[in-house]
Design an enzyme around this catalytic site. Structure first.
Site, short mmCIF file in Angstrom:
data_model
loop_
_atom_site.label_atom_id
_atom_site.label_comp_id
_atom_site.label_asym_id
_atom_site.label_seq_id
_atom_site.Cartn_x
_atom_site.Cartn_y
_atom_site.Cartn_z
N GLU A 1 2.58 -60.31 14.00
CA GLU A 1 2.92 -59.08 14.49
C GLU A 1 1.69 -58.12 14.80
O GLU A 1 0.41 -58.61 14.01
CB GLU A 1 3.57 -58.38 13.25
CG GLU A 1 5.12 -58.61 13.35
CD GLU A 1 5.80 -58.00 12.32
OE1 GLU A 1 5.41 -56.95 11.72
OE2 GLU A 1 6.66 -58.65 11.66
N HIS A 58 10.22 -54.52 13.73
CA HIS A 58 10.09 -54.33 12.29
C HIS A 58 10.57 -53.02 11.81
O HIS A 58 9.73 -52.18 11.23
CB HIS A 58 8.73 -54.80 11.82
CG HIS A 58 8.43 -55.22 10.53
ND1 HIS A 58 7.57 -55.90 10.06
CD2 HIS A 58 9.27 -54.81 9.38
CE1 HIS A 58 7.51 -56.23 8.82
NE2 HIS A 58 8.68 -55.56 8.35
N ARG A 66 10.35 -62.22 6.98
CA ARG A 66 9.08 -61.98 7.52
C ARG A 66 8.89 -62.88 8.83
O ARG A 66 9.52 -64.01 8.47
CB ARG A 66 8.22 -62.44 6.44
CG ARG A 66 7.89 -61.38 5.22
CD ARG A 66 6.90 -60.10 5.77
NE ARG A 66 6.77 -59.09 5.03
CZ ARG A 66 7.38 -58.03 4.79
NH1 ARG A 66 8.34 -57.82 5.56
NH2 ARG A 66 6.96 -57.09 3.96
C1 GLV Z 1 9.37 -54.23 4.97
O1 GLV Z 1 9.02 -55.22 5.69
C2 GLV Z 1 9.26 -54.40 3.62
O2 GLV Z 1 8.74 -55.40 2.83
O3 GLV Z 1 9.51 -53.29 2.89
#
Ligand code: GLV
Length: 327
Positions: A270, A288, A241
């Site tokens: 983001e 992402h 993250r």
């Molecule tokens: C994507 O970032 C997830 O947490 O699956």
């Protein structure tokens, strides 16, 4: 409840097959208007009359949304659930579910893709070639860093971190890891990964890959003091993250050459990316997509839909992150 007698579920964003069919069997699906902003007040308004919300990582599901009368379940189409205030959900007896397991290998593959791309300057080399700058082989052109035999430091040795360690074996890498909950010795031996403290990991790694959930403990886990301890030749990879890395501090550290490069799939704010990262040729930027393969995103969709359908039928969803809500 709709006229058809099915409970209403707010679908924040489209999901992939077979998710929609699974959901439609159990619920009347209310799509969130695609042009509507993703703020709490707008989501709260759209959730009126819904007993379920199928959310994704960009949806803030906090107190205001969780106070929707009659809300029973929030099913997040992701393994991470830092976009949801789970404590507030638990207090309101709202079930929260996620999609663990199905994306581990896909995400580990991508962390390794980023590692290789940054080490061997693949993105830079691609633009160089496309722009017609390739004038022939040169002994000193696009020199990168060796992956084979290098030291990989993994921060967080959960399922995805272990997947990355497993891949590193094929590259004869020395794998060290930092996790406040180390693996049992047999698992460690099998994986060929050695536990170390964070300081040692920072000092010894040629590549550092982050695989921790975002929490109060991991927010800005990587900031100026940590960058100061890294090898100047090291590369940082983040597929976890964004806020785990202090992005402004990373920019400063890269400018000061405290580390050699970075490969990022996630960002602090983001979809915004720190503007100073954009022109840096030693940084690889992805939007992402670590879990973005057709198979995995489809399995995540199905899993999230099943979690919701189970909750609506009065059952206990298999991937409940706050089990205390449903004994
Ligand atoms: C994507 O970032 C997830 O947490 O699956």
């Amino acid at each position: 409840m709709s006229a058809a007698g099915k409970p209403r579920v707010l679908l924040m964003h489209p999901i992939l097959d077979p998710g929609p069919a699974i959901l439609a069997e159990a619920a009347e699906v209310v799509p969130y208007p695609p042009d509507r902003p993703l703020d709490e007040a707008s989501i709260r308004q759209a959730a009126d009359g819904c007993v379920g919300i199928v959310s994704q990582v960009m949806d803030p599901i906090r107190e205001a949304v969780l106070s929707t009368p009659g809300l029973k379940c929030v099913s997040n189409v992701a393994v991470g659930f830092d976009n949801i205030d789970v404590a507030a959900a638990t207090q309101r007896k709202v079930m929260v579910t996620n999609t663990p397991g199905v994306l581990d290998d896909t995400t580990a593959d991508f962390a390794f893709t980023l590692l290789m791309a940054a080490a061997r300057r693949v993105v830079e080399a691609d633009s160089f070639t496309r722009s017609g700058k390739f004038r022939g082989w040169a002994i000193d052109m696009m020199l990168g860093a060796d992956v084979y035999g290098a030291t990989l430091g993994i921060i967080g040795i959960g399922r995805i971190g272990r997947g990355v360690a497993h891949r590193a074996k094929g590259f004869n890498m020395r794998v060290i890891y930092y996790d406040p909950h180390p693996l049992p010795p047999e698992a460690q031996d099998q994986l060929g990964a050695t536990p170390v403290d964070l300081r040692r990991l920072l000092m010894e790694s040629d590549f550092i890959s982050i695989h921790v959930p975002l929490s109060q403990d991991t927010h800005h886990l990587m900031s100026t003091p940590q960058f100061e301890q890294m090898k100047r030749t090291a590369i940082l990879i983040n597929t976890s993250r964004g806020p785990v890395v202090d992005e402004a501090a990373l920019v400063e550290a890269l400018k000061a050459k405290k580390l050699a490069g970075a490969a990022l799939d996630v960002y602090e704010r983001e979809p915004a990316v720190h503007p100073n990262l954009i022109p840096m040729s030693n940084v690889v930027l992805a939007p992402h997509i670590a879990s973005a393969t057709t198979r995995t995103r489809s399995e995540m969709s199905a899993m999230a839909a099943r979690n919701m359908a189970t909750a609506l039928r009065g059952g206990r969803p298999p991937n409940l992150v706050n089990p205390e809500v449903k004994k």
